[in-house]
Design a protein around this motif. Structure first.
Motif, PDB file in Angstrom:
ATOM      1  N   THR A 150       0.842  -1.205   0.000  1.00 34.98           N
ATOM      2  CA  THR A 150       0.000   0.000   0.000  1.00 34.98           C
ATOM      3  C   THR A 150       0.874   1.251   0.000  1.00 34.98           C
ATOM      4  OG1 THR A 150      -0.150  -0.066   2.424  1.00 34.98           O
ATOM      5  CG2 THR A 150      -1.908  -1.148   1.175  1.00 34.98           C
ATOM      6  N   LEU A 151       1.891   1.255  -0.807  1.00 28.77           N
ATOM      7  CA  LEU A 151       2.888   2.319  -0.802  1.00 28.77           C
ATOM      8  C   LEU A 151       2.299   3.647  -1.273  1.00 28.77           C
ATOM      9  CD1 LEU A 151       5.919   2.152  -0.067  1.00 28.77           C
ATOM     10  CD2 LEU A 151       6.405   2.119  -2.512  1.00 28.77           C
ATOM     11  N   ALA A 152       2.688   4.711  -0.597  1.00 29.66           N
ATOM     12  CA  ALA A 152       2.257   6.046  -1.008  1.00 29.66           C
ATOM     13  C   ALA A 152       2.930   6.422  -2.323  1.00 29.66           C
ATOM     14  CB  ALA A 152       2.622   7.072   0.073  1.00 29.66           C
ATOM     15  N   ASP A 345      -9.189   2.569   5.133  1.00 25.01           N
ATOM     16  CA  ASP A 345      -9.560   1.184   5.432  1.00 25.01           C
ATOM     17  C   ASP A 345      -8.363   0.271   5.150  1.00 25.01           C
ATOM     18  OD1 ASP A 345     -10.875  -1.163   5.934  1.00 25.01           O
ATOM     19  OD2 ASP A 345     -12.138  -1.107   4.151  1.00 25.01           O
ATOM     20  N   VAL A 346      -7.367   0.338   6.048  1.00 26.15           N
ATOM     21  CA  VAL A 346      -6.162  -0.479   5.895  1.00 26.15           C
ATOM     22  C   VAL A 346      -5.732  -1.016   7.257  1.00 26.15           C
ATOM     23  CG1 VAL A 346      -5.262   0.729   3.861  1.00 26.15           C
ATOM     24  CG2 VAL A 346      -4.645   1.538   6.155  1.00 26.15           C
ATOM     25  N   GLY A 347      -5.047  -2.158   7.226  1.00 22.33           N
ATOM     26  CA  GLY A 347      -4.342  -2.693   8.374  1.00 22.33           C
ATOM     27  C   GLY A 347      -5.099  -2.648   9.676  1.00 22.33           C
ATOM     28  N   GLY A 348      -4.391  -2.197  10.725  1.00 21.33           N
ATOM     29  CA  GLY A 348      -4.956  -2.169  12.058  1.00 21.33           C
ATOM     30  C   GLY A 348      -6.101  -1.197  12.231  1.00 21.33           C
ATOM     31  N   LEU A 349      -6.225  -0.221  11.338  1.00 20.32           N
ATOM     32  CA  LEU A 349      -7.335   0.728  11.455  1.00 20.32           C
ATOM     33  C   LEU A 349      -8.677   0.028  11.300  1.00 20.32           C
ATOM     34  CD1 LEU A 349      -5.832   3.756   9.500  1.00 20.32           C
ATOM     35  CD2 LEU A 349      -6.293   3.629  11.959  1.00 20.32           C
ATOM     36  N   ARG A 350      -8.710  -1.038  10.519  1.00 22.49           N
ATOM     37  CA  ARG A 350      -9.950  -1.827  10.411  1.00 22.49           C
ATOM     38  C   ARG A 350     -10.331  -2.405  11.766  1.00 22.49           C
ATOM     39  NH1 ARG A 350      -7.425  -4.770   5.468  1.00 22.49           N
ATOM     40  NH2 ARG A 350      -7.969  -3.377   3.735  1.00 22.49           N
ATOM     41  N   HIS A 351      -9.316  -2.821  12.514  1.00 19.42           N
ATOM     42  CA  HIS A 351      -9.575  -3.427  13.818  1.00 19.42           C
ATOM     43  C   HIS A 351      -9.979  -2.375  14.845  1.00 19.42           C
ATOM     44  CE1 HIS A 351      -9.237  -6.553  16.858  1.00 19.42           C
ATOM     45  NE2 HIS A 351      -8.535  -5.722  17.609  1.00 19.42           N
ATOM     46  N   VAL A 352      -9.322  -1.236  14.820  1.00 14.70           N
ATOM     47  CA  VAL A 352      -9.586  -0.196  15.817  1.00 14.70           C
ATOM     48  C   VAL A 352     -10.923   0.491  15.576  1.00 14.70           C
ATOM     49  CG1 VAL A 352      -8.741   1.990  16.775  1.00 14.70           C
ATOM     50  CG2 VAL A 352      -7.133   0.176  16.217  1.00 14.70           C
ATOM     51  N   VAL A 366     -12.536   4.685   5.022  1.00 15.50           N
ATOM     52  CA  VAL A 366     -12.648   5.091   3.622  1.00 15.50           C
ATOM     53  C   VAL A 366     -11.814   4.136   2.781  1.00 15.50           C
ATOM     54  CG1 VAL A 366     -12.254   6.945   1.961  1.00 15.50           C
ATOM     55  CG2 VAL A 366     -12.969   7.487   4.304  1.00 15.50           C
ATOM     56  N   ALA A 367     -12.461   3.430   1.876  1.00 16.95           N
ATOM     57  CA  ALA A 367     -11.772   2.403   1.082  1.00 16.95           C
ATOM     58  C   ALA A 367     -10.955   3.007  -0.051  1.00 16.95           C
ATOM     59  CB  ALA A 367     -12.794   1.413   0.529  1.00 16.95           C
ATOM     60  N   ASP A 368     -11.463   4.053  -0.652  1.00 14.15           N
ATOM     61  CA  ASP A 368     -10.799   4.680  -1.791  1.00 14.15           C
ATOM     62  C   ASP A 368      -9.924   5.818  -1.281  1.00 14.15           C
ATOM     63  OD1 ASP A 368     -10.008   5.966  -4.081  1.00 14.15           O
ATOM     64  OD2 ASP A 368     -11.954   5.852  -5.062  1.00 14.15           O
ATOM     65  N   PHE A 374     -12.582  11.154   1.327  1.00 11.69           N
ATOM     66  CA  PHE A 374     -12.339  11.559   2.719  1.00 11.69           C
ATOM     67  C   PHE A 374     -13.181  12.776   3.076  1.00 11.69           C
ATOM     68  CE2 PHE A 374      -8.431   9.081   2.142  1.00 11.69           C
ATOM     69  CZ  PHE A 374      -8.426   8.355   3.324  1.00 11.69           C
ATOM     70  N   ALA A 375     -13.276  13.732   2.142  1.00 10.94           N
ATOM     71  CA  ALA A 375     -14.050  14.944   2.401  1.00 10.94           C
ATOM     72  C   ALA A 375     -15.523  14.618   2.636  1.00 10.94           C
ATOM     73  CB  ALA A 375     -13.892  15.928   1.239  1.00 10.94           C
ATOM     74  N   ALA A 376     -16.066  13.698   1.851  1.00  8.74           N
ATOM     75  CA  ALA A 376     -17.470  13.324   2.015  1.00  8.74           C
ATOM     76  C   ALA A 376     -17.711  12.712   3.393  1.00  8.74           C
ATOM     77  CB  ALA A 376     -17.877  12.347   0.915  1.00  8.74           C
ATOM     78  N   ALA A 377     -16.786  11.865   3.843  1.00  9.07           N
ATOM     79  CA  ALA A 377     -16.937  11.241   5.158  1.00  9.07           C
ATOM     80  C   ALA A 377     -16.778  12.263   6.272  1.00  9.07           C
ATOM     81  CB  ALA A 377     -15.918  10.119   5.318  1.00  9.07           C
ATOM     82  N   VAL A 378     -15.820  13.159   6.130  1.00 12.05           N
ATOM     83  CA  VAL A 378     -15.599  14.194   7.151  1.00 12.05           C
ATOM     84  C   VAL A 378     -16.788  15.139   7.229  1.00 12.05           C
ATOM     85  CG1 VAL A 378     -14.209  16.222   7.727  1.00 12.05           C
ATOM     86  CG2 VAL A 378     -13.076  14.093   7.045  1.00 12.05           C
ATOM     87  N   ARG A 379     -17.304  15.556   6.069  1.00 12.93           N
ATOM     88  CA  ARG A 379     -18.386  16.543   6.037  1.00 12.93           C
ATOM     89  C   ARG A 379     -19.601  16.082   6.848  1.00 12.93           C
ATOM     90  NH1 ARG A 379     -18.143  18.365   1.446  1.00 12.93           N
ATOM     91  NH2 ARG A 379     -17.969  20.588   1.838  1.00 12.93           N
TER      92      ARG A 379
END
Length: 434
Positions: A150-152, A345-352, A366-368, A374-379
Motif C-alpha cells: 500500500t505504498l504512497a 480502510d487499511v491494516g490495524g485501522l480496520r480493527h480499531v 474510507v476504502a478509496d 475523505f471529504a465526504a466522510a468528514v463533512r
C-alpha cells in the motif's frame, strides 16, 4: 524442578528511544508502546532494561527512570552504533555494531527475556539469543511487505534486506506478539511464523477521555471560534499521507454550501525521514497555497499526552489518511476522547475502527484513498451533530475495550510461558530430551 521466577527483561528498540517525543523524527507509536509496556512491567515488579541507539553525544550511557509507586526502574541504555546523525535508512549498516555493543553490555546477560521492537531490533535480538541463550519475543510494529503493498505515491519501497530479515525473524523468534488478529493471520500464512500471540496495544483513559476542557485548546485550534476543526496527528511522512489531509481540506472548502462554517485543518507532528522536502511543513504549505487553503491550515509541534488529549477533545474530527497502519494508536486515543475518526480502510485501522463483535467503532473507514472520498466522510460529521455525537459515544465505548493494563498482563503471560519453557529445558537432567 520449578522454573526460576521472571525478574528482569530487556526491551530492544534500536532506531528510536522511548525517551523521544512521539511525533518527531522516527518517534511514533512504537515509542508510546514501549514506554507504556515498560512502565507496566515495572509496576508489576519486574526490572526493565531498554537498549537503544545513542542519538547524540550529550546523552548519558544510562538514563534511569523511576516509575512512581513502583518497586523498580526502567534503565535506558544507549549503545554506540554508527554516526550519531545517521538516518534511519542507514542504520541497517550499523546493526552489527549495535549487536556487539548489546552482547558486551554488563547487564545484557541479566535479562531473562529479550523483546525486540521493529525488524532491526529483531535482527539484533536473534543474534543475542544465539550468543547469550536468551529467548526472543518479537513485535514488528510494521511489516515491510504490508507497507510495500500500500505504498504512497513517490514513497520508497522497503528494501529486500528488510523483507528477508523479517521473514527470518518471524520464523526464528521464540514468540511473536501481533497487535491484531489480521496481522497474526498474515504472519502465519504469508511469513511462516510460529508461536504468534495477539496482544492489542492500549490507551490510557485517565488521560484520553471525554472530559470537557475546550478552553485554551479551542483558542489555539480555532482562534475565531467560527470554524470546524479537522485534526491530523502523526509524523509528517508519506506513509501518513499528510498531503491527502491538505487535499481533503481543499475538497471540503471547494464543495462548501452557502452558510456552512469554514473548515480549519490543524496538523500536529514533525518532519520525519523521507518526508523531508516532500510532506514537511514547507512542502505542505506550498501545496495548500496552490489549492487556495493556506489561510485555513496550521501546524503545531508534537505534544505530551495530556496536551494531545485536550487537542483531540477540541477537534470536531480526527483525520487519518494513512497508506498503512499496523494498529493506529491515534485512532484509539481520539475515540477515547469522544472525537469521530475518518481513516483509511487499511491494516490495524480496520480493527480499531471497524465493527468488532457487532459493536461499531467511533468513525468511518474510507476504502478509496481519494481526497473527495475523505471529504465526504468528514463533512457528515461536521454538518450532522447527532451523527457526530453518536459516533463519539460509540468511540468511547470502543476504547474501553483496550487498556495498557491488559496489554501488559498478556505480554507478561507470553514472557512467563517462554521463560518457564526455556528454564525447564535447561534444567533437564543429562541424557533426557528436552
Amino acid at each position: 524442578m520449578a522454573a526460576s521466577p521472571l525478574r528482569r527483561v530487556g526491551l530492544i528498540a534500536v532506531h528510536t528511544s522511548p525517551l523521544a517525543q512521539a511525533g518527531t523524527g522516527d518517534a511514533g507509536g512504537l515509542n508510546v508502546y514501549v514506554d507504556n509496556v515498560a512502565r507496566g512491567l515495572v509496576a508489576r515488579g519486574l526490572h526493565v532494561d531498554v537498549f537503544t541507539r545513542r542519538p547524540s553525544a550529550d546523552v548519558p550511557e544510562t538514563v534511569r527512570i523511576q516509575v512512581p509507586a513502583a518497586r523498580g526502574t526502567i534503565d535506558v541504555h544507549h549503545i554506540e552504533a554508527g554516526p550519531l546523525d545517521a538516518d534511519k535508512t542507514e542504520l541497517a549498516s550499523h546493526l552489527c555494531a549495535f549487536y556487539l555493543g548489546l552482547a558486551a553490555h554488563p547487564v545484557a546477560r541479566e535479562a531473562q527475556i529479550f523483546h525486540g521492537h521493529y525488524w532491526m531490533s529483531g535482527w539484533v535480538g536473534a543474534r543475542a539469543r544465539r550468543k547469550l541463550g536468551t529467548p526472543l519475543v518479537q513485535t514488528f510494529h510494521t511489516l515491510g511487505r504490508q507497507k510495500n503493498a500500500t505504498l504512497a505515491p513517490g514513497d520508497r519501497p522497503e528494501p529486500a534486506l528488510r523483507l528477508a530479515a523479517e521473514s527470518r525473524i518471524a520464523y526464528d523468534a521464540d514468540a511473536i506478539i501481533a497487535p491484531t488478529p489480521q496481522e497474526s493471520a498474515f504472519l502465519r500464512s504469508e511469513m511462516n511464523a510460529r508461536r504468534v500471540h495477539v496482544v492489542e496495544p492500549g490507551v490510557d483513559t485517565t488521560v484520553f477521555n471525554g472530559q470537557a476542557d475546550r478552553g485554551w485548546t479551542a483558542d489555539l485550534l480555532n482562534p475565531t471560534g467560527e470554524a470546524k476543526v479537522v485534526l491530523f496527528v502523526g509524523r509528517l511522512q508519506p506513509l501518513k499521507a499528510p498531503d491527502t489531509a491538505v487535499e481533503t481540506l481543499a475538497a471540503l472548502t471547494r464543495d462548501a454550501l452557502p452558510g456552512e462554517p469554514p473548515v480549519r485543518l490543524v496538523m500536529v507532528g514533525g518532519p520525519s525521514g523521507n518526508g523531508l522536502g516532500v510532506v514537511d511543513p514547507p512542502a505542505l504549505l506550498s501545496l495548500a497555497e496552490q489549492l487556495g487553503v493556506v489561510d485555513n491550515i496550521a501546524f503545531l509541534t508534537p505534544r505530551a499526552h495530556e496536551e494531545l488529549a485536550a487537542l483531540y477533545r477540541a477537534a470536531d474530527v480526527v483525520l487519518m489518511p494513512s497508506h498503512s497502519e499496523s494498529f493506529g494508536l491515534v485512532a484509539l486515543e481520539a475515540q477515547a476522547c469522544g472525537t469521530p475518526v475518518v481513516a483509511t480502510d487499511v491494516g490495524g485501522l480496520r480493527h480499531v475502527l471497524g465493527h468488532i463483535d457487532g459493536a461499531p467503532g467511533g468513525g468511518t473507514l474510507v476504502a478509496d484513498h481519494h481526497p473527495d472520498k475523505f471529504a465526504a466522510a468528514v463533512r457528515r460529521y461536521l454538518m450532522e451533530p447527532d451523527f457526530a455525537a453518536e459516533a463519539g459515544a460509540a468511540g468511547v465505548r470502543r476504547a474501553q475495550a483496550f487498556s495498557w493494563d491488559a496489554t501488559v498482563d498478556k505480554t507478561i503471560a507470553v514472557y512467563e510461558h517462554l521463560h518457564q519453557r526455556h528454564t525447564t529445558r535447561h534444567q533437564m537432567p543429562a541424557g533426557e530430551c528436552a
